[in-house]
Write a protein that holds these residues in place. Structure first.
Motif, mmCIF file in Angstrom:
data_model
loop_
_atom_site.group_PDB
_atom_site.id
_atom_site.type_symbol
_atom_site.label_atom_id
_atom_site.label_comp_id
_atom_site.label_asym_id
_atom_site.label_seq_id
_atom_site.Cartn_x
_atom_site.Cartn_y
_atom_site.Cartn_z
ATOM 1 N N LEU A 197 0.612 -1.495 0.098
ATOM 2 C CA LEU A 197 0.128 0.085 -0.035
ATOM 3 C C LEU A 197 0.900 1.391 0.022
ATOM 4 O O LEU A 197 0.168 2.231 -0.071
ATOM 5 C CB LEU A 197 -0.948 0.121 1.075
ATOM 6 N N GLN A 198 2.169 1.137 0.114
ATOM 7 C CA GLN A 198 3.038 2.358 -0.081
ATOM 8 C C GLN A 198 3.871 2.547 -1.711
ATOM 9 O O GLN A 198 4.488 3.098 -1.684
ATOM 10 C CB GLN A 198 4.194 2.370 1.040
ATOM 11 N N CYS A 199 3.094 1.613 -2.305
ATOM 12 C CA CYS A 199 3.691 1.429 -3.425
ATOM 13 C C CYS A 199 2.976 2.215 -4.882
ATOM 14 O O CYS A 199 1.901 2.119 -4.965
ATOM 15 C CB CYS A 199 3.787 0.042 -3.987
ATOM 16 N N PRO A 200 3.656 3.100 -5.444
ATOM 17 C CA PRO A 200 3.291 3.865 -6.445
ATOM 18 C C PRO A 200 2.809 3.254 -7.626
ATOM 19 O O PRO A 200 1.714 3.484 -8.243
ATOM 20 C CB PRO A 200 4.516 4.882 -6.793
ATOM 21 N N ASP A 201 3.613 2.023 -7.797
ATOM 22 C CA ASP A 201 2.947 1.221 -9.095
ATOM 23 C C ASP A 201 1.532 0.592 -8.611
ATOM 24 O O ASP A 201 0.939 0.275 -9.659
ATOM 25 C CB ASP A 201 3.970 0.241 -9.369
ATOM 26 N N CYS A 202 1.548 0.330 -7.472
ATOM 27 C CA CYS A 202 0.185 -0.263 -7.074
ATOM 28 C C CYS A 202 -0.959 0.800 -7.275
ATOM 29 O O CYS A 202 -1.911 0.416 -7.308
ATOM 30 C CB CYS A 202 0.233 -0.990 -5.607
ATOM 31 N N ARG A 203 -0.526 2.029 -6.746
ATOM 32 C CA ARG A 203 -1.365 3.105 -7.125
ATOM 33 C C ARG A 203 -1.746 3.038 -8.416
ATOM 34 O O ARG A 203 -2.915 3.205 -8.728
ATOM 35 C CB ARG A 203 -0.985 4.309 -6.572
ATOM 36 N N THR A 204 -1.095 3.207 -9.310
ATOM 37 C CA THR A 204 -1.249 3.236 -10.628
ATOM 38 C C THR A 204 -2.132 1.835 -11.071
ATOM 39 O O THR A 204 -3.057 2.178 -11.873
ATOM 40 C CB THR A 204 -0.090 3.114 -11.500
ATOM 41 N N ALA A 205 -2.126 0.848 -10.608
ATOM 42 C CA ALA A 205 -2.857 -0.386 -10.986
ATOM 43 C C ALA A 205 -4.023 -0.164 -10.607
ATOM 44 O O ALA A 205 -5.074 -1.300 -10.947
ATOM 45 C CB ALA A 205 -1.957 -1.712 -10.440
ATOM 46 N N LEU A 206 -4.689 0.748 -9.566
ATOM 47 C CA LEU A 206 -5.865 0.981 -9.184
ATOM 48 C C LEU A 206 -7.042 1.138 -10.561
ATOM 49 O O LEU A 206 -7.923 0.285 -10.315
ATOM 50 C CB LEU A 206 -5.949 2.013 -8.450
ATOM 51 N N GLU A 207 -6.456 1.511 -11.477
ATOM 52 C CA GLU A 207 -7.376 1.773 -12.629
ATOM 53 C C GLU A 207 -7.580 0.515 -13.235
ATOM 54 O O GLU A 207 -8.885 0.144 -13.230
ATOM 55 C CB GLU A 207 -6.646 2.937 -13.513
ATOM 56 N N ASP A 208 -6.659 -0.176 -13.618
ATOM 57 C CA ASP A 208 -6.988 -1.654 -13.779
ATOM 58 C C ASP A 208 -7.935 -2.234 -13.131
ATOM 59 O O ASP A 208 -8.882 -2.978 -13.428
ATOM 60 C CB ASP A 208 -5.473 -2.509 -14.336
#
Length: 170
Positions: free
Chosen positions: A17-28
């Protein structure tokens, strides 16, 4: 976060939950939920990375949010604030719980007493065992898809596998 329902395919999402790439993956993830609804189970799996000092606490907080019935709303709210999490840590985790109507005091207690550490540790160990090295990483029908380097084309690949699995069951 939840136990697999044998009647529907599962997409395991190895995330932190601190990963910017995981934040980006939210859209998917939102698009997958919109497309499949309850026919595809999206299951958060924890893989806190050492370089993010609040990731382990955030994984525990996500488990507490799940126990209180708001796993995905909590996960999404924290992911939307990854930079702030880096600065504010556990204070932000408790604050987000309160904003979502969760028992913030219980969240704080869970972070102190570590009641969810075994789940987080088990997820992380399983992730390592299957070759997860970064986040987000997806596993569907035994296939590991690494989104830590690039997320391009991953949603299409997940959809193709999910469609095939659902066709088999339908």
């Amino acid at each position: 976060m939840s136990h697999a329902d044998p009647t529907r395919p599962v997409l395991d999402i190895w995330c932190e939950l601190q990963c910017p790439d995981c934040r980006t993956a939210l859209e998917d993830l939102r698009a997958l939920r919109a497309r499949y609804g309850d026919t595809l189970e999206l299951r958060l799996r924890h893989f806190p990375l050492e370089r993010h000092r609040h990731a382990y606490a955030a994984a525990q907080a996500a488990e507490e949010a799940a126990e209180q019935g708001k796993a995905w709303p909590y996960v999404e709210a924290v992911l939307e604030r990854t930079e702030e999490l880096g600065r504010r840590g556990e204070q932000l985790l408790v604050e987000v719980a309160g904003e979502l109507g969760l028992d913030a005091e219980e969240m704080d207690t869970a972070l102190i007493d570590g009641r969810h550490t075994l789940i987080v540790d088990a997820d992380q160990a399983e992730g390592r065992a299957i070759g997860v090295t970064g986040t987000p990483t997806y596993v569907i029908d035994g296939e590991r898809l690494d989104g830590g380097k690039s997320q391009e084309g991953l949603r299409a690949r997940i959809e193709a596998i999910a469609d095939r699995l659902l066709e088999r069951r339908g």
